[in-house]
Scaffold this active site. Structure first.
Site, PDB file in Angstrom:
ATOM      1  CD  GLN A   1      -3.019  -1.131   0.514  1.00 53.07           C
ATOM      2  OE1 GLN A   1      -3.371  -0.097  -0.220  1.00 53.07           O
ATOM      3  NE2 GLN A   1      -3.698  -2.249   0.536  1.00 53.07           N
TER       4      GLN A   1
ATOM      5  CG  PHE B   1      -7.056 -10.215  -4.703  1.00 52.55           C
ATOM      6  CD1 PHE B   1      -6.995 -10.552  -5.949  1.00 52.55           C
ATOM      7  CD2 PHE B   1      -8.534 -10.615  -4.010  1.00 52.55           C
ATOM      8  CE1 PHE B   1      -7.790 -11.138  -6.868  1.00 52.55           C
ATOM      9  CE2 PHE B   1      -9.479 -11.158  -4.995  1.00 52.55           C
ATOM     10  CZ  PHE B   1      -8.971 -11.094  -6.343  1.00 52.55           C
TER      11      PHE B   1
ATOM     12  CG  ASP C   1      -1.064 -11.862  -4.471  1.00 48.98           C
ATOM     13  OD1 ASP C   1      -1.911 -10.897  -4.183  1.00 48.98           O
ATOM     14  OD2 ASP C   1      -0.480 -11.748  -5.734  1.00 48.98           O
TER      15      ASP C   1
ATOM     16  CG  ASP D   1      -6.728  -5.339  -0.621  1.00 49.90           C
ATOM     17  OD1 ASP D   1      -7.212  -4.563  -1.307  1.00 49.90           O
ATOM     18  OD2 ASP D   1      -5.627  -5.027  -0.060  1.00 49.90           O
TER      19      ASP D   1
ATOM     20  CB  CYS E   1      -8.386   0.632  -4.867  1.00 53.15           C
ATOM     21  SG  CYS E   1      -8.104  -0.828  -6.122  1.00 53.15           S
TER      22      CYS E   1
HETATM   23  C1  LIG Z   1      -4.598  -4.257  -3.824  1.00 44.27           C
HETATM   24  S1  LIG Z   1      -3.286  -5.242  -3.663  1.00 44.27           S
HETATM   25  C2  LIG Z   1      -3.525  -5.859  -2.150  1.00 44.27           C
HETATM   26  C3  LIG Z   1      -2.372  -6.533  -1.467  1.00 44.27           C
HETATM   27  C4  LIG Z   1      -2.573  -6.602   0.216  1.00 44.27           C
HETATM   28  N1  LIG Z   1      -3.682  -7.126   0.558  1.00 44.27           N
HETATM   29  C5  LIG Z   1      -2.181  -5.828   0.729  1.00 44.27           C
HETATM   30  O1  LIG Z   1      -2.855  -4.971   1.506  1.00 44.27           O
HETATM   31  O2  LIG Z   1      -0.952  -5.395   0.760  1.00 44.27           O
HETATM   32  C6  LIG Z   1      -3.872  -6.543  -4.728  1.00 44.27           C
HETATM   33  C7  LIG Z   1      -3.179  -7.800  -4.916  1.00 44.27           C
HETATM   34  O3  LIG Z   1      -3.990  -8.771  -6.024  1.00 44.27           O
HETATM   35  C8  LIG Z   1      -2.857  -9.464  -6.303  1.00 44.27           C
HETATM   36  N2  LIG Z   1      -3.603  -9.957  -7.833  1.00 44.27           N
HETATM   37  C9  LIG Z   1      -3.706  -9.258  -8.987  1.00 44.27           C
HETATM   38  N3  LIG Z   1      -4.729 -10.059  -9.514  1.00 44.27           N
HETATM   39  C10 LIG Z   1      -4.601 -11.287  -9.236  1.00 44.27           C
HETATM   40  C11 LIG Z   1      -5.242 -12.414  -9.503  1.00 44.27           C
HETATM   41  N4  LIG Z   1      -5.966 -12.830 -10.762  1.00 44.27           N
HETATM   42  N5  LIG Z   1      -5.165 -13.499  -8.542  1.00 44.27           N
HETATM   43  C12 LIG Z   1      -4.477 -13.264  -7.414  1.00 44.27           C
HETATM   44  N6  LIG Z   1      -4.287 -12.335  -6.792  1.00 44.27           N
HETATM   45  C13 LIG Z   1      -4.269 -11.283  -7.798  1.00 44.27           C
HETATM   46  C14 LIG Z   1      -1.849  -8.637  -6.823  1.00 44.27           C
HETATM   47  O4  LIG Z   1      -0.509  -9.416  -6.906  1.00 44.27           O
HETATM   48  C15 LIG Z   1      -2.049  -7.666  -5.486  1.00 44.27           C
HETATM   49  O5  LIG Z   1      -0.935  -8.369  -4.498  1.00 44.27           O
END
Ligand SMILES: C[S@@+](CC[C@H](N)C(=O)[O-])C[C@H]1O[C@@H](n2cnc3c(N)ncnc32)[C@H](O)[C@@H]1O
Length: 552
Positions: free
Chosen positions: A414, A443, A464, A520, A547
């Site tokens: 973040q 995620f 993730d 998330d 977001c």
């Molecule tokens: C908004 S970030 C949230 C990360 C964590 N929850 C944090 O607070 O630091 C979104 C996360 O979703 C992961 N992501 C994106 N597309 C994805 C998918 N198709 N399947 C699994 N994870 C995914 C990204 O790698 C990223 O780490």
């Protein structure tokens, strides 16, 4: 044939439906109502496809944000209605408008009946004279030529690079922070209002007040600068003679306000102006990142321009230096740790950046990691296919809610650490965990949320898609002595249920099925397969961190 076609230009979400649809109906020309494209997600519809997936597409996209809001109309009726809506203005026309509110992209909007006019760099409350630019059936773009009446919400931007023809990074610096918060609250409310009303909830009882940031400058822990060959110079920074010697951009709206240099061998490090992926505005100081990050950027700007190296050109796909990513963190001792990531093409001598890395390391003792990420990507992605450490190690660490979180260059973290702490506390409150609960952190990135909540429950699973993030999540569990968390690499976009690793975990004897879920996701939101799976899982609680309220 008319097909109503739901598509988010931010990416993948509905693309696969579109693709299936197109396969079935190949060899014809179709009228397609794009009812949900990116700008709609931000409050206003926009469309641009005339070909999609190689098929010729006749586009009729006319739903306004407003028409979609009228819940008693079907999409088809809305489409017909808005198709017949009369466009109340013409390109080039001059008008006087009162700015009513903001869309999440930062543009002010004004309405003529149900017709929307989007006015960048305006402030709610302003009465402005505008000249109309692009006109669509449901909305138009217009540019301010004069502010007739000022708004009480106007403030002087701190940054000299901020402006309609300046840096594309910040959108709200000319609006008071209180007003920004109010508008962001309204944008979320707008998306949930009709749902809440349908469910017989009063908005005030459900929507909690917005939580503002204690600092609005110097808060950001990650900035991604671009190297480029086309220098962008806002026109008001130039003398007349300088203007003449420069190439003037063709776009009429911008003709007077901005120019760019395209000299051979031009070399710039900075940020891209809004709407110009190919040009770079040299940045002297970026107020949203920390001072240390600015000092590092300045030295890199100076040294790389002296190095006789090349910047990547987005058209020819030639050139070595692509991005400079500077990330900061604050460890358990509250010391600053900095990571510098040079994203480059393959090709030049791999030791090319080592002397600069050594100099940076010597001059800035808080730099813990300098890495080089090599990429062949033709897009703007700053993620490398190969990485080498130029100085120190490949990670930095941030301390939050009693946990040390380690992350490498290609992991998400973040970007406003003070707000992250508040966010995770709110997630903790909302998850309302009991010691017998099993938490699923979807995620999960580097495991941040799950690890912060692991002490409140029996077990945590994190999932993730980024391998590096999952590796870091496992390391983070270890360095924090968290024994009740497991992290799994899986794509939650496609087949969370079918993934053997996920299957193995959730059907293993002795481990309870997760009963509290945190999601998330990125801006695109949750994939329908995942939603289906969550319905099947029937957790007692889901906490959705978003977001993008539109996809939420
Ligand atoms: C908004 S970030 C949230 C990360 C964590 N929850 C944090 O607070 O630091 C979104 C996360 O979703 C992961 N992501 C994106 N597309 C994805 C998918 N198709 N399947 C699994 N994870 C995914 C990204 O790698 C990223 O780490």
């Amino acid at each position: 044939m008319h097909c109503t076609f739901i598509y988010s230009s931010t990416g993948f979400l509905y693309k696969q439906y579109a693709s299936t649809l197109c396969k079935h109906i190949r060899k014809s020309i179709y009228t397609v109502s794009l009812i949900r494209q990116r700008s709609f997600l931000e409050g206003i519809p926009e469309y641009r496809a005339t070909r999609f997936l190689g098929l010729p597409v006749r586009v009729s996209c006319t739903n306004t944000a407003h028409s979609l809001k009228a819940s008693n109309h079907t999409n088809e009726t809305q489409s017909k209605e808005s198709n017949t809506q009369k466009v109340p203005l013409k390109r080039g026309e001059e008008l006087e408008l009162r700015i009513q509110s903001l869309v999440s992209g930062g543009d002010g909007i004004s309405r003529i009946g149900r017709y929307v006019v989007m006015v960048p760099h305006s402030v709610p409350g302003q009465l402005v004279k505008v000249v109309v630019g692009r006109v669509r059936s449901s909305y138009a773009n217009a540019k301010v030529t004069q502010v007739v009446e000022h708004s009480p919400y106007e403030v002087e931007p701190l940054c000299k690079h901020f402006g309609q023809f300046g840096c594309g990074g910040c959108k709200f610096q000319h609006i008071s922070y209180e007003k920004q918060l109010e508008q962001k609250y309204q944008q979320v409310l707008w998306h949930f209002e009709s749902l809440l009303t349908r469910l017989n909830h009063t908005v005030e009882n459900v929507m909690k007040p917005i939580v503002g940031s204690p600092i609005i400058f110097g808060y950001r822990n990650k900035m991604e600068f671009s190297f480029g060959t086309r220098r962008w110079i806002p026109g008001d920074h130039l003398s007349e003679s300088e203007r003449v010697s420069l190439v003037i951009e063709e776009n009429k709206l911008r003709r007077q306000e901005a120019v760019f240099e395209t000299n051979e061998g031009n070399f710039v490090l900075g940020l891209k102006p809004s709407g110009h992926f190919d040009k770079v505005l040299p940045i002297e100081y970026c107020h949203i990142q920390e001072t240390i990050a600015n000092d590092i950027m300045k030295l890199v700007q100076k040294r790389t321009s002296e190095m006789h190296t090349t910047a990547y050109d987005v058209y020819s796909h030639q050139g070595f230096l692509r991005n400079l990513v500077i990330r900061t963190a604050h460890n358990e001792q509250n010391e600053t740790e900095v990571m510098v990531n040079f994203v480059t093409s393959f090709g030049e001598d791999s030791n090319r950046l080592k002397p600069l890395a050594l100099e940076l390391g010597r001059q800035f003792p808080c730099i813990r990691s300098i890495v080089q990420n090599f990429t062949t990507s033709k897009g703007g992605a700053s993620k490398g296919e190969e990485e080498q450490v130029l100085y120190g190690c490949n990670y930095i660490q941030h301390y939050i809610l009693g946990r040390t979180l380690r992350f490498t260059a290609n992991c998400f973290f973040q970007t406003n650490p003070m707000q992250t702490e508040k966010l995770y506390q709110l997630v903790r409150e909302a998850a309302h965990l009991k010691m017998e609960d099993v938490l699923l952190d979807l995620f999960c990135g580097i495991g941040s949320i799950g690890l912060c909540l692991a002490a409140d429950c029996k077990y945590v699973y994190g999932i993730d898609v980024v391998e590096e993030a999952i590796q870091m999540a496992k390391v983070n569990a270890e360095i924090n002595g968290v024994g009740n968390a497991e992290f799994i690499l899986a794509n939650l976009e496609k087949s969370s249920l079918q993934d053997p690793e996920v299957q193995r975990l959730f059907h293993r004897n002795g481990i309870l099925s997760p009963n509290v879920v945190i999601v998330d996701p990125p801006r695109g939101g949750l994939h329908p397969t995942l939603i289906k799976w969550l319905r099947w899982l029937k957790p007692k609680r889901i906490v959705y961190v978003s977001c993008n309220p539109a996809t939420q």
